[in-house]
Design a protein around this motif. Structure first.
Motif, PDB file in Angstrom:
ATOM      1  N   GLY A 167       7.582  15.017   4.624  1.00 61.38           N
ATOM      2  CA  GLY A 167       7.211  13.797   5.411  1.00 61.38           C
ATOM      3  C   GLY A 167       6.445  12.838   4.381  1.00 61.38           C
ATOM      4  N   VAL A 168       6.812  12.753   3.088  1.00 64.59           N
ATOM      5  CA  VAL A 168       6.344  11.801   2.134  1.00 64.59           C
ATOM      6  C   VAL A 168       7.505  10.925   1.687  1.00 64.59           C
ATOM      7  N   VAL A 169       7.140   9.826   1.497  1.00 69.27           N
ATOM      8  CA  VAL A 169       7.880   8.576   1.086  1.00 69.27           C
ATOM      9  C   VAL A 169       8.558   8.822  -0.029  1.00 69.27           C
ATOM     10  N   THR A 170       9.690   8.772  -0.104  1.00 71.35           N
ATOM     11  CA  THR A 170      10.797   8.854  -1.309  1.00 71.35           C
ATOM     12  C   THR A 170      11.215   7.521  -1.523  1.00 71.35           C
ATOM     13  N   SER A 171      11.405   6.604  -0.816  1.00 65.38           N
ATOM     14  CA  SER A 171      11.745   5.203  -0.921  1.00 65.38           C
ATOM     15  C   SER A 171      11.641   4.231   0.194  1.00 65.38           C
ATOM     16  N   TYR A 172      11.446   3.078  -0.256  1.00 65.32           N
ATOM     17  CA  TYR A 172      11.437   2.112   0.856  1.00 65.32           C
ATOM     18  C   TYR A 172      11.899   0.922   0.547  1.00 65.32           C
ATOM     19  N   VAL A 173      12.598  -0.035   1.373  1.00 59.48           N
ATOM     20  CA  VAL A 173      13.099  -1.445   1.171  1.00 59.48           C
ATOM     21  C   VAL A 173      12.448  -2.361   2.291  1.00 59.48           C
ATOM     22  N   TYR A 174      11.976  -3.439   1.431  1.00 56.93           N
ATOM     23  CA  TYR A 174      11.296  -4.480   2.232  1.00 56.93           C
ATOM     24  C   TYR A 174      12.052  -5.810   2.094  1.00 56.93           C
ATOM     25  N   ASN A 175      12.334  -6.231   3.150  1.00 53.43           N
ATOM     26  CA  ASN A 175      13.273  -7.762   3.148  1.00 53.43           C
ATOM     27  C   ASN A 175      12.807  -8.720   3.817  1.00 53.43           C
ATOM     28  N   THR A 176      12.676  -9.908   3.538  1.00 52.15           N
ATOM     29  CA  THR A 176      12.178 -11.129   4.293  1.00 52.15           C
ATOM     30  C   THR A 176      13.007 -12.309   4.068  1.00 52.15           C
TER      31      THR A 176
ATOM     32  N   VAL B 268      12.468  -0.402   5.721  1.00 47.16           N
ATOM     33  CA  VAL B 268      13.113   0.854   6.054  1.00 47.16           C
ATOM     34  C   VAL B 268      12.373   1.802   5.019  1.00 47.16           C
ATOM     35  N   ILE B 269      11.895   2.792   5.495  1.00 48.77           N
ATOM     36  CA  ILE B 269      11.131   3.776   4.800  1.00 48.77           C
ATOM     37  C   ILE B 269      11.688   5.055   4.927  1.00 48.77           C
ATOM     38  N   THR B 270      11.954   5.945   3.545  1.00 53.70           N
ATOM     39  CA  THR B 270      12.716   7.152   3.683  1.00 53.70           C
ATOM     40  C   THR B 270      11.819   8.215   3.260  1.00 53.70           C
ATOM     41  N   PHE B 271      11.905   9.279   4.221  1.00 59.45           N
ATOM     42  CA  PHE B 271      10.915  10.293   3.880  1.00 59.45           C
ATOM     43  C   PHE B 271      11.369  11.580   3.380  1.00 59.45           C
ATOM     44  N   ASP B 272      10.936  12.695   2.653  1.00 57.37           N
ATOM     45  CA  ASP B 272      11.648  13.716   2.330  1.00 57.37           C
ATOM     46  C   ASP B 272      11.168  14.886   3.408  1.00 57.37           C
ATOM     47  N   ALA B 273      11.468  15.970   3.098  1.00 60.10           N
ATOM     48  CA  ALA B 273      11.318  17.164   4.262  1.00 60.10           C
ATOM     49  C   ALA B 273       9.921  17.255   4.734  1.00 60.10           C
TER      50      ALA B 273
ATOM     51  N   GLN C 256       0.947  -1.277  -0.182  1.00 58.31           N
ATOM     52  CA  GLN C 256       0.044  -0.116  -0.019  1.00 58.31           C
ATOM     53  C   GLN C 256       0.930   1.199  -0.002  1.00 58.31           C
ATOM     54  N   ILE C 257       2.171   1.121   0.148  1.00 60.10           N
ATOM     55  CA  ILE C 257       3.011   2.335   0.058  1.00 60.10           C
ATOM     56  C   ILE C 257       2.916   2.671  -1.234  1.00 60.10           C
ATOM     57  N   ARG C 258       2.942   4.006  -1.525  1.00 60.88           N
ATOM     58  CA  ARG C 258       3.038   4.743  -2.751  1.00 60.88           C
ATOM     59  C   ARG C 258       4.197   5.741  -2.555  1.00 60.88           C
ATOM     60  N   LEU C 259       5.267   5.814  -3.548  1.00 58.66           N
ATOM     61  CA  LEU C 259       6.210   6.554  -3.657  1.00 58.66           C
ATOM     62  C   LEU C 259       5.690   8.003  -4.009  1.00 58.66           C
ATOM     63  N   GLY C 260       5.997   9.201  -3.448  1.00 56.99           N
ATOM     64  CA  GLY C 260       5.473  10.426  -3.617  1.00 56.99           C
ATOM     65  C   GLY C 260       4.185  10.691  -3.231  1.00 56.99           C
ATOM     66  N   GLU C 261       3.583   9.662  -2.425  1.00 60.99           N
ATOM     67  CA  GLU C 261       2.275   9.921  -2.094  1.00 60.99           C
ATOM     68  C   GLU C 261       1.760   9.522  -0.528  1.00 60.99           C
ATOM     69  N   THR C 262       2.400   8.379   0.007  1.00 65.30           N
ATOM     70  CA  THR C 262       2.152   7.905   1.293  1.00 65.30           C
ATOM     71  C   THR C 262       2.983   9.149   2.231  1.00 65.30           C
ATOM     72  N   THR C 263       2.189   9.411   3.184  1.00 64.96           N
ATOM     73  CA  THR C 263       2.757  10.275   4.174  1.00 64.96           C
ATOM     74  C   THR C 263       3.204   9.446   5.698  1.00 64.96           C
ATOM     75  N   ARG C 264       4.086  10.148   6.401  1.00 64.91           N
ATOM     76  CA  ARG C 264       4.486   9.677   7.686  1.00 64.91           C
ATOM     77  C   ARG C 264       3.164   9.176   8.412  1.00 64.91           C
ATOM     78  N   GLU C 265       2.182  10.099   8.385  1.00 63.23           N
ATOM     79  CA  GLU C 265       1.091   9.405   9.147  1.00 63.23           C
ATOM     80  C   GLU C 265       0.174   8.312   8.439  1.00 63.23           C
ATOM     81  N   ASP C 266       0.350   8.194   7.304  1.00 65.57           N
ATOM     82  CA  ASP C 266      -0.367   6.914   6.494  1.00 65.57           C
ATOM     83  C   ASP C 266       0.580   5.933   7.117  1.00 65.57           C
TER      84      ASP C 266
END
Length: 103
Positions: free
Chosen positions: A92-101, A85-90, A36-46
């Protein structure tokens, strides 16, 4: 040393080996929400609504990061690790994420 004393000592050694042979760090999180994470759309609150409080926070290349993870090691089985690991811009919007398992 009597047989009973030897048995008690062996049981204690087995219990100790079991306790020492395992370690878990981190906390469970809702891995089914990762898609459900969307780059450039999902916020820290989300992200907080989807996964709760992060296990760790930090900075990567000047941007805030949140880490969700659970890591289980065992001397007797393969390690089981899951992290996000989720990275946010200034703003608070997601700029990248990495999911590993390993599962």
């Amino acid at each position: 040393m009597t047989v009973t004393t030897r048995m008690k000592a062996l049981l204690m050694a087995a219990l100790l080996a079991t306790l020492v042979g395992c370690a878990t760090v981190g906390q469970d999180f809702a891995t089914h929400n990762v898609d459900q994470i969307r780059l450039g759309e999902t916020t820290r609150e989300d992200v907080q609504r989807m996964f709760g409080e992060p296990w760790r926070t930090g900075i990567k290349d000047g941007q805030r990061t949140w880490t969700y993870g659970k890591y289980r090691w065992s001397a007797f089985n393969d390690a089981e690790t899951t992290d996000l690991v989720i990275t946010f811009d200034a703003s608070g919007v997601v700029t990248s994420y990495v999911y590993n398992t390993t599962q």
